[in-house]
Write a protein that holds these residues in place. Structure first.
Motif, PDB file in Angstrom:
ATOM      1  N   MET B 294      63.627 -22.513  88.596  1.00 39.76           N
ATOM      2  CA  MET B 294      64.431 -22.032  89.717  1.00 39.76           C
ATOM      3  C   MET B 294      64.240 -22.944  90.928  1.00 39.76           C
ATOM      4  SD  MET B 294      66.028 -19.172  88.849  1.00 39.76           S
ATOM      5  CE  MET B 294      66.254 -19.577  87.132  1.00 39.76           C
ATOM      6  N   ASP B 295      65.207 -22.947  91.830  1.00 42.93           N
ATOM      7  CA  ASP B 295      65.103 -23.702  93.075  1.00 42.93           C
ATOM      8  C   ASP B 295      64.876 -22.792  94.270  1.00 42.93           C
ATOM      9  OD1 ASP B 295      65.977 -26.499  92.131  1.00 42.93           O
ATOM     10  OD2 ASP B 295      67.547 -25.178  91.344  1.00 42.93           O
ATOM     11  N   GLN B 296      65.248 -21.519  94.118  1.00 41.40           N
ATOM     12  CA  GLN B 296      65.167 -20.592  95.252  1.00 41.40           C
ATOM     13  C   GLN B 296      64.951 -19.179  94.740  1.00 41.40           C
ATOM     14  OE1 GLN B 296      67.969 -21.026  98.641  1.00 41.40           O
ATOM     15  NE2 GLN B 296      68.684 -18.945  98.233  1.00 41.40           N
ATOM     16  N   ALA B 297      64.272 -18.393  95.561  1.00 44.53           N
ATOM     17  CA  ALA B 297      64.188 -16.950  95.299  1.00 44.53           C
ATOM     18  C   ALA B 297      64.741 -16.234  96.525  1.00 44.53           C
ATOM     19  CB  ALA B 297      62.744 -16.531  95.041  1.00 44.53           C
ATOM     20  N   TYR B 298      65.487 -15.150  96.279  1.00 47.14           N
ATOM     21  CA  TYR B 298      66.098 -14.400  97.388  1.00 47.14           C
ATOM     22  C   TYR B 298      65.759 -12.925  97.201  1.00 47.14           C
ATOM     23  CZ  TYR B 298      69.729 -12.842 100.696  1.00 47.14           C
ATOM     24  OH  TYR B 298      70.412 -12.284 101.761  1.00 47.14           O
ATOM     25  N   ILE B 299      65.125 -12.350  98.212  1.00 47.07           N
ATOM     26  CA  ILE B 299      64.746 -10.936  98.137  1.00 47.07           C
ATOM     27  C   ILE B 299      65.397 -10.221  99.309  1.00 47.07           C
ATOM     28  CG2 ILE B 299      62.801  -9.310  98.240  1.00 47.07           C
ATOM     29  CD1 ILE B 299      61.168 -11.771  96.967  1.00 47.07           C
ATOM     30  N   GLY B 300      66.382  -9.405  98.999  1.00 51.02           N
ATOM     31  CA  GLY B 300      67.108  -8.709 100.062  1.00 51.02           C
ATOM     32  C   GLY B 300      68.354  -8.047  99.506  1.00 51.02           C
ATOM     33  N   SER B 301      69.319  -7.721 100.391  1.00 51.04           N
ATOM     34  CA  SER B 301      70.632  -7.171 100.069  1.00 51.04           C
ATOM     35  C   SER B 301      70.674  -5.651 100.001  1.00 51.04           C
ATOM     36  CB  SER B 301      71.178  -7.729  98.749  1.00 51.04           C
ATOM     37  OG  SER B 301      70.698  -6.982  97.644  1.00 51.04           O
ATOM     38  N   CYS B 302      71.898  -5.125  99.858  1.00 46.83           N
ATOM     39  CA  CYS B 302      72.083  -3.676  99.762  1.00 46.83           C
ATOM     40  C   CYS B 302      71.541  -3.135  98.452  1.00 46.83           C
ATOM     41  CB  CYS B 302      73.557  -3.299  99.936  1.00 46.83           C
ATOM     42  SG  CYS B 302      74.703  -4.067  98.783  1.00 46.83           S
ATOM     43  N   THR B 303      71.272  -4.008  97.494  1.00 51.22           N
ATOM     44  CA  THR B 303      70.721  -3.564  96.217  1.00 51.22           C
ATOM     45  C   THR B 303      69.205  -3.406  96.303  1.00 51.22           C
ATOM     46  OG1 THR B 303      72.392  -5.015  95.265  1.00 51.22           O
ATOM     47  CG2 THR B 303      70.857  -4.003  93.730  1.00 51.22           C
ATOM     48  N   ASN B 304      68.543  -4.396  96.855  1.00 57.57           N
ATOM     49  CA  ASN B 304      67.074  -4.415  96.858  1.00 57.57           C
ATOM     50  C   ASN B 304      66.506  -5.045  98.129  1.00 57.57           C
ATOM     51  OD1 ASN B 304      67.272  -4.861  93.409  1.00 57.57           O
ATOM     52  ND2 ASN B 304      65.929  -3.315  94.267  1.00 57.57           N
ATOM     53  N   GLY B 305      66.961  -4.579  99.284  1.00 55.68           N
ATOM     54  CA  GLY B 305      66.406  -5.108 100.541  1.00 55.68           C
ATOM     55  C   GLY B 305      65.738  -4.025 101.367  1.00 55.68           C
ATOM     56  N   ARG B 306      65.373  -2.918 100.683  1.00 57.48           N
ATOM     57  CA  ARG B 306      64.752  -1.799 101.403  1.00 57.48           C
ATOM     58  C   ARG B 306      63.225  -1.928 101.395  1.00 57.48           C
ATOM     59  NH1 ARG B 306      69.755   0.344  99.400  1.00 57.48           N
ATOM     60  NH2 ARG B 306      68.932   0.127  97.316  1.00 57.48           N
ATOM     61  N   ILE B 307      62.572  -1.069 102.171  1.00 53.36           N
ATOM     62  CA  ILE B 307      61.121  -1.230 102.377  1.00 53.36           C
ATOM     63  C   ILE B 307      60.358  -1.183 101.059  1.00 53.36           C
ATOM     64  CG2 ILE B 307      60.673   1.240 102.884  1.00 53.36           C
ATOM     65  CD1 ILE B 307      58.989  -1.783 104.612  1.00 53.36           C
ATOM     66  N   GLU B 308      60.777  -0.289 100.154  1.00 54.85           N
ATOM     67  CA  GLU B 308      60.101  -0.189  98.863  1.00 54.85           C
ATOM     68  C   GLU B 308      60.159  -1.540  98.123  1.00 54.85           C
ATOM     69  OE1 GLU B 308      60.794   3.679  96.787  1.00 54.85           O
ATOM     70  OE2 GLU B 308      61.595   2.360  95.219  1.00 54.85           O
ATOM     71  N   ASP B 309      61.312  -2.206  98.216  1.00 58.48           N
ATOM     72  CA  ASP B 309      61.487  -3.502  97.550  1.00 58.48           C
ATOM     73  C   ASP B 309      60.587  -4.562  98.176  1.00 58.48           C
ATOM     74  OD1 ASP B 309      63.646  -2.437  95.958  1.00 58.48           O
ATOM     75  OD2 ASP B 309      64.861  -2.512  97.775  1.00 58.48           O
ATOM     76  N   LEU B 310      60.507  -4.539  99.508  1.00 58.46           N
ATOM     77  CA  LEU B 310      59.669  -5.530 100.193  1.00 58.46           C
ATOM     78  C   LEU B 310      58.189  -5.294  99.873  1.00 58.46           C
ATOM     79  CD1 LEU B 310      61.395  -5.864 103.688  1.00 58.46           C
ATOM     80  CD2 LEU B 310      61.932  -6.999 101.534  1.00 58.46           C
ATOM     81  N   ARG B 311      57.823  -4.014  99.741  1.00 59.89           N
ATOM     82  CA  ARG B 311      56.421  -3.705  99.375  1.00 59.89           C
ATOM     83  C   ARG B 311      56.094  -4.272  97.993  1.00 59.89           C
ATOM     84  NH1 ARG B 311      57.169   2.377 101.094  1.00 59.89           N
ATOM     85  NH2 ARG B 311      56.755   2.238 103.325  1.00 59.89           N
ATOM     86  N   ILE B 312      57.031  -4.098  97.070  1.00 52.36           N
ATOM     87  CA  ILE B 312      56.819  -4.609  95.704  1.00 52.36           C
ATOM     88  C   ILE B 312      56.655  -6.132  95.746  1.00 52.36           C
ATOM     89  CG2 ILE B 312      57.908  -4.955  93.442  1.00 52.36           C
ATOM     90  CD1 ILE B 312      59.321  -2.174  93.943  1.00 52.36           C
ATOM     91  N   ALA B 313      57.559  -6.805  96.460  1.00 47.84           N
ATOM     92  CA  ALA B 313      57.507  -8.271  96.528  1.00 47.84           C
ATOM     93  C   ALA B 313      56.199  -8.729  97.165  1.00 47.84           C
ATOM     94  CB  ALA B 313      58.706  -8.797  97.307  1.00 47.84           C
ATOM     95  N   ALA B 314      55.789  -8.026  98.230  1.00 49.55           N
ATOM     96  CA  ALA B 314      54.576  -8.428  98.961  1.00 49.55           C
ATOM     97  C   ALA B 314      53.329  -8.282  98.085  1.00 49.55           C
ATOM     98  CB  ALA B 314      54.432  -7.597 100.236  1.00 49.55           C
ATOM     99  N   GLU B 315      53.317  -7.260  97.248  1.00 47.21           N
ATOM    100  CA  GLU B 315      52.209  -7.058  96.310  1.00 47.21           C
ATOM    101  C   GLU B 315      51.938  -8.334  95.502  1.00 47.21           C
ATOM    102  OE1 GLU B 315      49.583  -4.794  95.199  1.00 47.21           O
ATOM    103  OE2 GLU B 315      50.494  -4.159  97.089  1.00 47.21           O
ATOM    104  N   PHE B 316      53.037  -8.966  95.050  1.00 47.19           N
ATOM    105  CA  PHE B 316      52.910 -10.170  94.223  1.00 47.19           C
ATOM    106  C   PHE B 316      52.509 -11.388  95.051  1.00 47.19           C
ATOM    107  CE2 PHE B 316      55.380  -7.448  91.534  1.00 47.19           C
ATOM    108  CZ  PHE B 316      54.980  -7.772  90.256  1.00 47.19           C
ATOM    109  N   MET B 317      52.960 -11.408  96.295  1.00 49.35           N
ATOM    110  CA  MET B 317      52.773 -12.632  97.091  1.00 49.35           C
ATOM    111  C   MET B 317      51.474 -12.654  97.870  1.00 49.35           C
ATOM    112  SD  MET B 317      56.517 -13.564  98.417  1.00 49.35           S
ATOM    113  CE  MET B 317      57.940 -13.530  97.347  1.00 49.35           C
ATOM    114  N   LYS B 318      50.836 -11.517  97.934  1.00 45.54           N
ATOM    115  CA  LYS B 318      49.599 -11.415  98.710  1.00 45.54           C
ATOM    116  C   LYS B 318      48.592 -12.472  98.258  1.00 45.54           C
ATOM    117  CE  LYS B 318      46.972  -7.626 100.658  1.00 45.54           C
ATOM    118  NZ  LYS B 318      46.810  -6.173 100.652  1.00 45.54           N
ATOM    119  N   GLY B 319      48.194 -13.310  99.215  1.00 45.20           N
ATOM    120  CA  GLY B 319      47.177 -14.317  98.917  1.00 45.20           C
ATOM    121  C   GLY B 319      47.669 -15.496  98.085  1.00 45.20           C
ATOM    122  N   LYS B 320      48.989 -15.564  97.849  1.00 43.96           N
ATOM    123  CA  LYS B 320      49.513 -16.685  97.051  1.00 43.96           C
ATOM    124  C   LYS B 320      50.507 -17.493  97.868  1.00 43.96           C
ATOM    125  CE  LYS B 320      48.857 -14.543  92.592  1.00 43.96           C
ATOM    126  NZ  LYS B 320      48.592 -13.144  93.029  1.00 43.96           N
TER     127      LYS B 320
END
Lengths: 160, 420
Positions: B294-320
């Protein structure tokens, strides 16, 4: 003589009909310049006023952008003939006074470049190249009324 | 006469005892959602007919989102037309830039969506609001104009399809994976003209946010609407949030209501899914596509840009650190603030992500993350049509926030369960 531009494709979507990068305007003439651009970059060079587009199932799926219909109207196309249409696009066509022609076997009956004439009143497509007359199922009466009034807003204005 | 939840809502809106699929009705519209792309033309159409006023300003909710804050002069003109119209008509539910957010995240969050009501919006993903037991559908500018001026709109009562989802989601699998699996099974026109009704134990276990991800993508199967019946989870979300706190109507489908079809899904065995270019119905399991660069990742939108989605994404990115450019777009100002308060924005910063202001932005190829030729993006959005996010040769891979975040870390499609 109007000719058919045939795309043997299902699900030709609103992003192909008018890409979102052009949605920063609602000017019909400007939208027309980019009509079908992401399906066929040469489309507007090939198409003349009155020409028709022929596609498979689910034409116009995707966005609710009426800009897709305006781009087609702005390009002065004579008709869109498809096996079936996506719901919002179909409704937008009627609301804009543009007749969407549903023809379940269009891709078998019309070849790219065929000369075609549409007789809306009698529900007939005259394929002059193949010397055959093709009937299509007319729109329901309430939709015809809207189209004959020149679109939904004119239709409502007339009723009030 | 037995009816589905959709038929009951439409019957009420038309002042009828009952309706049946195929009936043409004039429905009273309770809420009309207006944004910056499709509403300015509606305003102009009405203006050409000598109409500037609206039928009932209190039923209108306005938020610019597609190109906000203005991305160029032309979109600035659209925003200006929307802004002056909203002010002229004293629309109190107007969320100008600063309070504006992605419409389908903003309206429920701000308490504008009520069960049992009819909602239209000049946007195809208006079907999102069906998660609250409402009938909600996307329309074009002319329909929107007609509703703004008259307070009503004609509909053909749709046939309903029932989707029975049973079993608990396994670790690493989310509601996004479910809806991709559903669309993959029935196709992008599998629910054409129809109401998609989602029921079952999986739905009952889901948060409102997760439910909205499902109804949001009903249109990607051609659906007129998606709907989930009201329950305790709905009530809990709505209590204290609704702007109009008059009692609302709760409808449920009769046990012997008619469905065109019933589709069953065993959710417990579902794997993370990715819809590969160029249709949302091109779903494959992560195992079938893992490793694709992949060249880009996009996390957002009316489908998955809500707080629950951001929490999930942050779980993976923590410390990385992310291996590819990664754009995080909280869907509304409230979500942005919440993410900030919870320290999520800091996690994204430390991981080298871009965090943008709320906007539809790159989801539809507008701005803030457009793809160059042949680039590939793993995205939590809802469409992957040709050129959707940029150049016509670029490709969008639809996935859950977990799959998108895990893939961002490795720069290729990755099974999120590897990190769980």
């Amino acid at each position: 003589m109007p000719i058919a531009h045939v795309y043997k494709r299902d699900h030709v979507n609103t992003d192909e009909i008018i890409p979102a990068r052009y949605l920063n305007t609602d000017d019909t003439a400007e939208l027309a310049l980019h009509c079908m651009e992401d399906l066929d970059t040469k489309f507007m060079d090939k198409a003349s006023a009155g020409d028709v587009i022929v596609c498979g199932d689910d034409f116009g799926c995707g966005s609710s952008r009426e800009h897709a219909v305006w781009a087609i109207q702005g390009a002065k196309l004579g008709a869109v003939i498809a096996h079936s249409f996506a719901r919002i696009f179909y409704r937008n066509c009627i609301n804009c006074g543009f007749y969407p022609i549903e023809l379940p076997n269009a891709l078998e009956l019309i070849n790219d470049g065929d000369e075609v004439e549409v007789d809306y009143a009698n529900g007939i497509i005259n394929n002059k190249t193949q010397s055959k007359e093709i009937s299509f199922k007319p729109l329901p009466d309430f939709a015809l009324e809207i189209i004959n009034d020149g679109g939904l807003l004119n239709h409502i204005a007339k009723k009030v | 006469m037995s009816m589905t939840i959709t038929e009951k809502i439409l019957a009420k809106s038309a002042g009828k005892e009952s309706v049946a699929p195929g009936d043409l009705i004039n429905a009273n519209v309770d809420i009309m959602m207006c944004h910056d792309v499709t509403t300015p033309p509606a305003i102009s159409m009405l203006s050409e007919k000598g109409i500037d006023g609206v039928f009932d300003a209190d039923r209108i909710v306005v938020t610019p989102d597609h190109f906000q804050p203005a991305k160029d002069i032309k979109s600035a003109q659209l925003l200006k037309r929307l802004d002056s119209w909203a002010k002229r008509n004293k629309i109190k539910n107007y969320y100008p830039v600063g309070r504006a957010g992605v419409c389908h995240a903003l309206l429920p969050e701000q308490g504008h969506i009520r069960p049992g009501e009819v909602i239209i919006g000049g946007d195809s993903h208006t079907c999102t609001y069906g998660a609250f037991g409402a009938f909600s559908t996307g329309v074009g500018s002319t329909d929107l104009a007609a509703a703004l001026a008259t307070g009503e709109l004609w509909f053909k009562v749709p046939e309903s399809m029932k989707f029975v989802l049973n079993g608990s989601l396994s670790t690493g699998v989310y509601s996004k994976d479910i809806i991709i699996a559903i669309i993959t099974r029935i196709g992008t026109d599998g629910a054409l003209y129809r109401a998609m009704e989602f029921v079952g134990s999986t739905i009952e276990e889901m948060s409102m946010e997760a439910r909205m991800t499902i109804t949001n993508m009903a249109i990607e199967a051609g659906g007129k609407s998606g709907i989930i019946a009201f329950d305790d989870t709905t009530k809990e979300y709505l209590d204290g949030r609704l702007k109009n706190d008059a009692p609302y109507d709760v409808f449920t489908s009769d046990e012997d209501a008619n469905y065109l079809s019933v589709e069953e899904f065993d959710i417990a065995s579902l794997e993370p899914m990715v819809a590969i270019p160029n249709l949302p119905s091109n779903g494959v399991t992560i195992g079938e596509c893992a490793g694709e660069a992949m060249d880009q990742a996009y996390i957002g939108s009316c489908t998955n840009g809500r707080i629950e989605d951001l929490r999930i994404a942050a779980e993976f990115m923590k410390g990385k650190k992310v291996a590819i450019r990664t754009i995080v777009v909280p869907a509304t100002p409230e979500i942005w603030k919440q993410a900030n308060d919870e320290g999520l924005l800091n996690i994204f910063y430390e991981a080298n992500c871009v965090v943008s202001a709320p906007t539809c932005g790159a989801c539809l190829g507008g701005f803030m993350g457009i793809l160059a030729d042949n680039e590939k993006c793993v995205s939590t959005t809802n469409r992957n049509f040709v050129g959707r996010m940029g150049h016509p040769t670029s490709g969008v891979y639809l996935a859950s926030p977990a799959t998108a975040a895990a893939s961002a870390i490795e720069g290729k499609l990755v099974d999120p369960r590897k990190y769980m």
